[in-house]
Motif scaffolding. Structure first.
Motif, short mmCIF file in Angstrom:
data_model
loop_
_atom_site.label_atom_id
_atom_site.label_comp_id
_atom_site.label_asym_id
_atom_site.label_seq_id
_atom_site.Cartn_x
_atom_site.Cartn_y
_atom_site.Cartn_z
N LEU A 26 -8.93 1.06 -6.03
CA LEU A 26 -7.49 0.62 -5.92
C LEU A 26 -7.50 -0.70 -6.32
O LEU A 26 -8.40 -1.44 -6.46
CB LEU A 26 -7.17 1.07 -4.25
CG LEU A 26 -7.31 2.59 -3.97
CD1 LEU A 26 -6.89 2.83 -2.71
CD2 LEU A 26 -6.58 3.67 -4.86
N GLY B 203 1.90 5.53 1.06
CA GLY B 203 2.41 4.05 1.28
C GLY B 203 1.47 2.87 1.17
O GLY B 203 1.74 1.99 0.63
N VAL C 43 -1.55 3.18 -0.27
CA VAL C 43 -2.15 2.85 -1.64
C VAL C 43 -0.92 2.35 -2.63
O VAL C 43 -1.20 1.55 -3.45
CB VAL C 43 -2.34 4.31 -2.10
CG1 VAL C 43 -2.70 4.23 -3.62
CG2 VAL C 43 -3.39 4.96 -1.59
N ALA C 44 0.35 2.68 -2.32
CA ALA C 44 1.53 1.92 -3.27
C ALA C 44 1.72 0.65 -2.87
O ALA C 44 1.89 -0.23 -3.64
CB ALA C 44 2.83 2.93 -2.97
N PHE D 266 -1.18 -1.43 -4.69
CA PHE D 266 -0.78 -1.79 -6.12
C PHE D 266 0.37 -2.39 -6.28
O PHE D 266 0.36 -3.27 -7.11
CB PHE D 266 -0.60 -0.12 -6.87
CG PHE D 266 -2.01 0.39 -7.30
CD1 PHE D 266 -2.82 0.08 -8.32
CD2 PHE D 266 -2.29 1.69 -6.61
CE1 PHE D 266 -3.87 0.59 -8.59
CE2 PHE D 266 -3.60 2.11 -6.63
CZ PHE D 266 -4.44 1.80 -7.84
N THR D 267 1.53 -2.39 -5.58
CA THR D 267 2.30 -3.28 -5.68
C THR D 267 2.21 -4.63 -4.94
O THR D 267 3.14 -5.45 -4.93
CB THR D 267 3.64 -2.61 -5.27
OG1 THR D 267 3.79 -2.32 -3.82
CG2 THR D 267 4.13 -1.54 -6.08
#
Lengths: 309, 309
Positions: free
Chosen positions: A163, A207, A209-210, A213-214
């Motif tokens: 990730l 959430g 993982v998102a 990335f963000t």
């Protein structure tokens, strides 16, 4: 072909609250050192273990077993010697056995000019984990080998995803020097969970993982919630609730059990906050009379590192 | 302030295999049209419903209930009239009620110069879902309102995250025109799941979210796996297994139940594959004697769209 290499084999934090058995991340300031050499004598030998009372017999040593799994796949006759300078305490819950297994296979693969992929190295290192805990889990060896944050999407077939690592993310870990028996930390877990709680948990995994990335630190924090395992396992860790409250009120994004414990981790944005969090949890634990270590580290996005070739 | 607006209110696919109750995505080629107007007469009136036999009484209509929830929060006295030109068939499992609820609150918010955030609109639209199914779920209204792929991380408090949409991602949907009673599609679901399966599921949720952000189509495909709900619910959908096999062997990345069914969705990379997938599943269903619709759509990253102001 290099004949010998000295490496840094990092500690790792598995589970990361919501990601039981699938998520993990890699530390930068805590880890073992290992010297791995190729020899013409076709056997795997643990020649030295410094800093821990661990078996020198190859088939009883996690690094030995992991390297033997690699050599079995390599098929050519080659020998390996392994020296381990142990700095991660066994039973701490920050991937002590994983560091040895992962470090050993990574170094041998390097010395052999990388015949194996990262996914293959993870599978070899998992053999070490199987020896250590009876369970060939990948959630510590994967972040040790790949660095950063990793997700074990599937075991059958093995599918590990690296990730993203937000650059200001810091981790604070307290290791209370108590022994929690693996059998105890397993027996408190229930075999069944309510669908409702499972849904909450996979909402949080999504959430987290998102958020990684963000690079949304607040979302990472909100997602560091474990409604299934933590309520059960935390009873085995003295002052868990007080440590968590202290970490969160000092600005930590989230806080939970590292692996199966007894270590507790907290993620923070920036080293200033990570240090405040360390101070706050030190303050809680210094009242207990228990021995403990505290580590502050950035997330190590590289994993295993070469100290000397 | 605009007094009247005509909008496109899109169909949506909820769950997306592993993401039961939390994931959803928005379609582009299937949706209702609605004309929403502000009036000085302080009441909410459904003045026309075309294409479906749905109640005109405000408190029995999902759009009416959703707008009333919005106006209650708005506090100023204002009236709204709603015309619905229904193109999404009720009970199809592609968010028919969600399109009406979401479309209505989005349009009223637009006409009022956007006093409410997207998260607030989702909460209002959920009141419509509660009327429709007894359960205030957000996994259809969220993608309708935000567009693209959405994650409902948490319901208490409501926390909805918009994910990334890889640009070549296409969706094929078959709607078998059979009636599956909500009570049946609920009663097959078990209240408890094994921890082992829950772990597989949240590994896949993590993989799917990672795949969407990294635009890794293969990873998206591998992650479209549902080990918990699909094995139970698919028995209510004629030829589900044959459709899934046909979709996957035609190149679909993954295939599963849309919402609670009976529609089945498949994700593909590129419109050529999405069309091949449509042909393959049409071939399966044309042998059944059942009526069905097939839709091919890109993922609609905008959500609700203005047709005319």
């Amino acid at each position: 072909m290099n004949k010998s290499i000295k490496i840094f084999a990092p500690a790792t934090v598995a589970n990361l609250s919501c990601g039981f058995d699938v998520l993990g991340c890699c530390l930068d300031t805590v880890g073992d050192e290992m010297i791995i050499s190729l020899t013409s004598n076709p056997e795997v030998k643990i020649t030295k273990i410094d800093g821990a009372n661990l078996p020198l017999e190859t088939h009883k040593n996690v690094a030995g077993v992991a390297v033997e799994a690699l050599l079995k796949a390599y098929k050519k006759e080659i020998g390996v010697t392994i020296e381990i300078y142990k700095k991660i305490k066994a039973g701490s819950g920050i991937g002590s056995s994983a560091a040895s297994s992962a470090g050993a296979v990574w170094a041998v693969n390097y010395l052999l000019d990388s015949p194996f992929s990262s996914q293959e190295l993870i599978a070899f290192a998992m053999e070490g984990e199987k020896l250590a805990s009876g369970n060939a889990h990948a959630d510590n060896v994967a972040p040790a080998l790949l660095g950063g944050f990793t997700l074990v999407r599937s075991y059958k077939p093995l599918d590990v995803i690296k990730l993203n690592t937000p650059k200001d993310l810091m981790i604070t870990v307290i290791h209370p020097q108590i022994e929690v028996k693996t059998s105890d930390s397993r027996s408190v877990i229930k075999h069944n969970v309510s669908l409702q709680q499972a849904i909450q948990q996979w909402g949080n995994v999504g959430g987290l993982v998102a958020g990684l990335f963000t690079e949304d630190y607040e979302l990472i924090g909100r997602s560091l919630e474990d409604v299934i395992i933590e309520p059960l396992r935390s009873i085995l860790i003295p002052e868990f609730t007080a440590v968590k409250e202290a970490a969160l009120s000092s600005g930590a994004l989230g806080c939970g059990i590292s692996g199966s414990g007894p270590s507790i981790f907290a993620l923070s944005k920036g080293d200033k906050t990570a240090t405040l969090v360390a101070d706050a949890i030190r303050n809680v634990y210094s009242k207990t009379g228990l021995k403990f270590d505290i580590h502050i580290s950035k997330i190590n996005n590289d994993g295993i590192k070469i100290i000397e070739v």
